[in-house]
Design a protein around this motif. Structure first.
Motif, short mmCIF file in Angstrom:
data_model
loop_
_atom_site.label_atom_id
_atom_site.label_comp_id
_atom_site.label_asym_id
_atom_site.label_seq_id
_atom_site.Cartn_x
_atom_site.Cartn_y
_atom_site.Cartn_z
N THR A 54 84.82 -16.87 -85.66
CA THR A 54 85.00 -18.24 -86.14
C THR A 54 84.29 -18.45 -87.47
O THR A 54 83.32 -17.77 -87.77
CB THR A 54 84.51 -19.27 -85.11
N SER A 55 84.75 -19.41 -88.22
CA SER A 55 84.12 -19.72 -89.51
C SER A 55 83.30 -21.01 -89.46
O SER A 55 82.79 -21.44 -90.48
CB SER A 55 85.17 -19.81 -90.61
N VAL A 56 83.15 -21.60 -88.30
CA VAL A 56 82.46 -22.89 -88.17
C VAL A 56 81.10 -22.68 -87.47
O VAL A 56 81.05 -22.18 -86.35
CB VAL A 56 83.31 -23.90 -87.38
N ILE A 57 80.02 -23.04 -88.15
CA ILE A 57 78.68 -22.83 -87.62
C ILE A 57 78.50 -23.53 -86.27
O ILE A 57 77.94 -22.94 -85.34
CB ILE A 57 77.61 -23.29 -88.63
N ALA A 58 78.96 -24.76 -86.15
CA ALA A 58 78.80 -25.49 -84.88
C ALA A 58 79.46 -24.75 -83.72
O ALA A 58 78.95 -24.76 -82.60
CB ALA A 58 79.37 -26.90 -85.01
N GLU A 59 80.59 -24.08 -83.97
CA GLU A 59 81.27 -23.32 -82.91
C GLU A 59 80.48 -22.07 -82.53
O GLU A 59 80.45 -21.69 -81.36
CB GLU A 59 82.68 -22.93 -83.36
N VAL A 60 79.81 -21.45 -83.49
CA VAL A 60 78.96 -20.29 -83.19
C VAL A 60 77.79 -20.73 -82.32
O VAL A 60 77.48 -20.09 -81.32
CB VAL A 60 78.46 -19.63 -84.50
N VAL A 61 77.14 -21.82 -82.69
CA VAL A 61 76.00 -22.32 -81.92
C VAL A 61 76.45 -22.67 -80.51
O VAL A 61 75.79 -22.32 -79.53
CB VAL A 61 75.34 -23.53 -82.62
N GLN A 62 77.60 -23.31 -80.37
CA GLN A 62 78.12 -23.65 -79.05
C GLN A 62 78.42 -22.40 -78.23
O GLN A 62 78.10 -22.33 -77.05
CB GLN A 62 79.38 -24.51 -79.16
N ALA A 63 79.01 -21.38 -78.85
CA ALA A 63 79.32 -20.14 -78.14
C ALA A 63 78.05 -19.47 -77.62
O ALA A 63 77.99 -19.05 -76.46
CB ALA A 63 80.08 -19.18 -79.06
N PHE A 64 77.02 -19.39 -78.46
CA PHE A 64 75.75 -18.80 -78.02
C PHE A 64 75.09 -19.67 -76.95
O PHE A 64 74.53 -19.16 -76.00
CB PHE A 64 74.80 -18.59 -79.19
N SER A 65 75.17 -20.97 -77.11
CA SER A 65 74.56 -21.90 -76.14
C SER A 65 75.16 -21.77 -74.76
O SER A 65 74.47 -21.86 -73.75
CB SER A 65 74.71 -23.35 -76.61
N GLU B 49 79.63 -18.04 -74.22
CA GLU B 49 81.07 -17.78 -74.33
C GLU B 49 81.31 -16.95 -75.60
O GLU B 49 81.64 -17.47 -76.65
CB GLU B 49 81.83 -19.10 -74.39
N MET B 50 81.14 -15.64 -75.48
CA MET B 50 81.11 -14.76 -76.63
C MET B 50 82.43 -14.00 -76.86
O MET B 50 82.43 -12.97 -77.50
CB MET B 50 79.96 -13.77 -76.49
N ARG B 51 83.52 -14.52 -76.39
CA ARG B 51 84.81 -13.85 -76.56
C ARG B 51 85.12 -13.70 -78.06
O ARG B 51 85.04 -14.66 -78.82
CB ARG B 51 85.91 -14.66 -75.90
N GLY B 52 85.45 -12.49 -78.45
CA GLY B 52 85.78 -12.21 -79.83
C GLY B 52 84.60 -11.85 -80.71
O GLY B 52 84.78 -11.37 -81.82
N PHE B 53 83.38 -12.07 -80.23
CA PHE B 53 82.20 -11.70 -80.99
C PHE B 53 81.97 -10.19 -80.84
O PHE B 53 82.24 -9.62 -79.79
CB PHE B 53 80.96 -12.45 -80.49
N ARG B 54 81.47 -9.57 -81.90
CA ARG B 54 81.16 -8.14 -81.85
C ARG B 54 79.73 -7.93 -82.35
O ARG B 54 79.27 -8.64 -83.22
CB ARG B 54 82.14 -7.33 -82.70
N ARG B 55 79.08 -6.93 -81.77
CA ARG B 55 77.68 -6.65 -82.09
C ARG B 55 77.56 -5.21 -82.55
O ARG B 55 78.24 -4.32 -82.05
CB ARG B 55 76.85 -6.88 -80.85
N LEU B 56 76.67 -4.98 -83.50
CA LEU B 56 76.43 -3.63 -83.97
C LEU B 56 75.80 -2.80 -82.86
O LEU B 56 74.77 -3.18 -82.30
CB LEU B 56 75.50 -3.63 -85.19
N ASP B 57 76.42 -1.70 -82.54
CA ASP B 57 75.85 -0.73 -81.61
C ASP B 57 75.18 0.33 -82.47
O ASP B 57 75.86 1.14 -83.11
CB ASP B 57 76.95 -0.11 -80.75
N PRO B 58 73.83 0.32 -82.56
CA PRO B 58 73.14 1.23 -83.49
C PRO B 58 73.37 2.71 -83.18
O PRO B 58 73.38 3.53 -84.08
CB PRO B 58 71.67 0.86 -83.35
#
Length: 128
Positions: free
Chosen positions: A91-102, A105-114
């Motif tokens: 997403t490109s909206v900061i409020a939506e990122v904060v809501q997802a983390f809160s 609901e992390m669907r579509g988010f990806r994290r670096l696997d070191p």
């Protein structure tokens, strides 16, 4: 958990490298609720400046998660060494990122696997 979210306008996340943003919105989450919110100015917003990624990581050293829509290889390789998570958001909206983390609901988010040195779906990169 403290998030650092890349932004140029303090509301949206640009489709550019994390380190090229003008600001980083820092949001503290405690028990899923945002507590504090501040924006820090990027000390070196120019592209390909020596020492840039380390300066940004120093500015955001108190943050657990770095959130952006793209990351340069230098920044995410350093982030893995200082125990910060680099997370790509759909997403490109900061409020939506904060809501997802809160709400977790992390669907579509990806994290670096070191270990694999690539971004994977967030739930695949979390410890079991």
């Amino acid at each position: 958990m403290r998030l650092a979210i890349a932004t140029n306008d303090k509301q949206t996340i640009p489709k550019s490298h994390f380190g090229e943003s003008r600001y980083f919105c820092v949001v503290d989450l405690q028990n899923g609720a945002p507590l504090t919110d501040e924006c820090r100015e990027n000390p070196i917003p120019e592209f390909h400046t020596p020492g840039k990624s380390l300066a940004i990581l120093d500015l955001l050293s108190d943050c657990d998660v770095l959130v952006g829509r793209e990351f340069g290889h230098r920044l995410f390789s350093h982030a893995g060494r200082v125990n910060q998570q680099a997370v790509l958001t759909p997403t490109s909206v900061i409020a939506e990122v904060v809501q997802a983390f809160s709400h977790g609901e992390m669907r579509g988010f990806r994290r670096l696997d070191p270990e694999r040195r690539k971004f994977v779906p967030l739930e695949q990169a979390l410890p079991a």
